[in-house]
Write a protein that holds these residues in place. Structure first.
Motif, PDB file in Angstrom:
ATOM      1  N   HIS A 187      -2.755   4.595  -2.932  1.00 20.10           N
ATOM      2  CA  HIS A 187      -3.821   5.361  -2.271  1.00 20.10           C
ATOM      3  C   HIS A 187      -3.507   6.845  -2.442  1.00 20.10           C
ATOM      4  O   HIS A 187      -2.604   7.372  -1.807  1.00 20.10           O
ATOM      5  CB  HIS A 187      -3.857   4.959  -0.782  1.00 20.10           C
ATOM      6  CG  HIS A 187      -4.883   5.666   0.016  1.00 20.10           C
ATOM      7  ND1 HIS A 187      -4.927   5.621   1.401  1.00 20.10           N
ATOM      8  CD2 HIS A 187      -5.931   6.450  -0.348  1.00 20.10           C
ATOM      9  CE1 HIS A 187      -5.947   6.326   1.841  1.00 20.10           C
ATOM     10  NE2 HIS A 187      -6.558   6.859   0.800  1.00 20.10           N
TER      11      HIS A 187
ATOM     12  N   ASP B  19      -8.478   0.943   6.014  1.00 25.97           N
ATOM     13  CA  ASP B  19      -7.188   1.616   6.184  1.00 25.97           C
ATOM     14  C   ASP B  19      -7.206   2.516   7.407  1.00 25.97           C
ATOM     15  O   ASP B  19      -8.052   3.401   7.522  1.00 25.97           O
ATOM     16  CB  ASP B  19      -6.930   2.441   4.902  1.00 25.97           C
ATOM     17  CG  ASP B  19      -5.550   3.063   4.869  1.00 25.97           C
ATOM     18  OD1 ASP B  19      -4.736   2.799   5.771  1.00 25.97           O
ATOM     19  OD2 ASP B  19      -5.295   3.826   3.899  1.00 25.97           O
TER      20      ASP B  19
ATOM     21  N   MET C   7      -4.087  10.379  -1.726  1.00 26.74           N
ATOM     22  CA  MET C   7      -4.696  11.398  -0.848  1.00 26.74           C
ATOM     23  C   MET C   7      -4.308  12.755  -1.409  1.00 26.74           C
ATOM     24  O   MET C   7      -3.504  13.497  -0.844  1.00 26.74           O
ATOM     25  CB  MET C   7      -4.226  11.179   0.596  1.00 26.74           C
ATOM     26  CG  MET C   7      -4.937  10.005   1.253  1.00 26.74           C
ATOM     27  SD  MET C   7      -4.120   9.442   2.736  1.00 26.74           S
ATOM     28  CE  MET C   7      -2.884   8.394   1.993  1.00 26.74           C
TER      29      MET C   7
ATOM     30  N   ASP D  85       0.950   5.250   0.091  1.00 31.17           N
ATOM     31  CA  ASP D  85       0.157   6.415   0.481  1.00 31.17           C
ATOM     32  C   ASP D  85       0.760   7.692  -0.080  1.00 31.17           C
ATOM     33  O   ASP D  85       1.777   8.178   0.418  1.00 31.17           O
ATOM     34  CB  ASP D  85       0.121   6.513   2.016  1.00 31.17           C
ATOM     35  CG  ASP D  85      -0.783   5.466   2.624  1.00 31.17           C
ATOM     36  OD1 ASP D  85      -1.975   5.439   2.270  1.00 31.17           O
ATOM     37  OD2 ASP D  85      -0.291   4.681   3.462  1.00 31.17           O
TER      38      ASP D  85
ATOM     39  N   HIS E 298       0.855  -1.194   0.000  1.00 32.57           N
ATOM     40  CA  HIS E 298       0.000   0.000   0.000  1.00 32.57           C
ATOM     41  C   HIS E 298       0.887   1.238   0.000  1.00 32.57           C
ATOM     42  O   HIS E 298       1.735   1.415   0.879  1.00 32.57           O
ATOM     43  CB  HIS E 298      -0.880  -0.053   1.250  1.00 32.57           C
ATOM     44  CG  HIS E 298      -1.918   1.015   1.338  1.00 32.57           C
ATOM     45  ND1 HIS E 298      -3.134   0.946   0.688  1.00 32.57           N
ATOM     46  CD2 HIS E 298      -1.931   2.185   2.029  1.00 32.57           C
ATOM     47  CE1 HIS E 298      -3.853   2.021   0.978  1.00 32.57           C
ATOM     48  NE2 HIS E 298      -3.153   2.791   1.785  1.00 32.57           N
TER      49      HIS E 298
HETATM   50 ZN    ZN Z   1      -3.650   4.533   2.938  1.00 32.45          ZN
END
Ligand code: ZN
Ligand code: DX5
Length: 222
Positions: A65, A174, A67, A34, A32
């Motif tokens: 992911h 998450d 953001m 981020d 994963h």
């Molecule tokens: Zn995340």
């Protein structure tokens, strides 16, 4: 199928490749990643160069992911860096449908994430469009936070919505996941588990193996 997606945000960046390899060897099929822009979330993490470096040595599934505000701007670049899946926040996309299809047209898997305070009902129109949904169990931006209890009800609700539509789409969770609360999370209906500090806060290989044992326990039950 239960999958662990260790979040490198809590890894030791001086030994990043090595630590990621430890999770792969212990059975984590995803990793994963981020990506934070300092606008959608308060912090800034890392971007394409780090992902591209890891890609050279890893055959894990890269679960990115985003953001980031208007993440559609980076779909091509993330694909080039080695993403397998791009997860965008509903709250960050003015044209969510367009962004989902942009990701899929690139040949990548598309996922949609929700912050804790965004209701799952907002996904009803795109239920069939996304390859995965991600429910944040903490406010996004930092590793090592405590799970917000009401988010567990959202997992159950989304699983019910998917079942009612005859879909078996993955639900990823998450934030704040630990070896002590993951059973409750799996029982609620999540099947892709992100863990940052619970993996990299200690021996990454041993912690990954401990998650895999809990998954086996659940697979034997169903
Ligand atoms: Zn995340
Ligand atoms: C938080 C990130 C998470 C984070 C999880 O905004 O999206 O992926 O790394 O960290 P833990 O598992 O420590 O809560």
């Amino acid at each position: 199928m239960y999958i662990l997606s260790p979040s490198i945000l809590s890894a030791d960046f001086t030994r990043l490749g090595e630590q990621v390899q430890e999770t792969a060897d212990a059975g984590a099929r995803y990793i994963h990643l981020d990506v934070m822009d300092g606008a959608f979330v308060p912090s800034i993490s890392f971007g394409m160069p780090v992902i591209a470096s890891l890609r050279k040595d890893s055959s894990q599934f890269f679960d990115v992911h985003m953001m980031v505000e208007e993440p559609g701007r980076y779909v091509e670049a993330m694909k080039k860096a080695g993403a397998d899946l791009i997860c965008v926040h509903q709250e960050a996309c003015r044209h969510l449908d367009r962004t989902i299809h942009q990701i899929k047209e690139c040949g990548l898997k598309a996922a949609v994430a929700l912050n804790p305070a965004t209701p799952v009902e907002t996904l009803s129109c795109v239920l069939e469009e996304a390859d995965m949904f991600l429910l944040m169990l903490v406010n996004p931006g930092f590793g090592g936070q405590k799970l917000i209890p009401y988010t567990l009800r959202k997992i159950r609700k989304l699983r019910d919505m998917l079942n009612a539509a005859g879909l078996q789409t993955d639900i990823e969770v998450d934030g704040g996941v630990t070896l002590s609360n993951v059973r409750e999370i799996l029982a609620a209906g999540a099947n892709v588990i992100v863990a940052g500090s619970a993996v990299f806060g200690g021996d990454a290989g041993a912690n990954t193996a401990a998650f895999m044992n809990i998954f086996k326990e659940f697979e034997a039950r169903t």
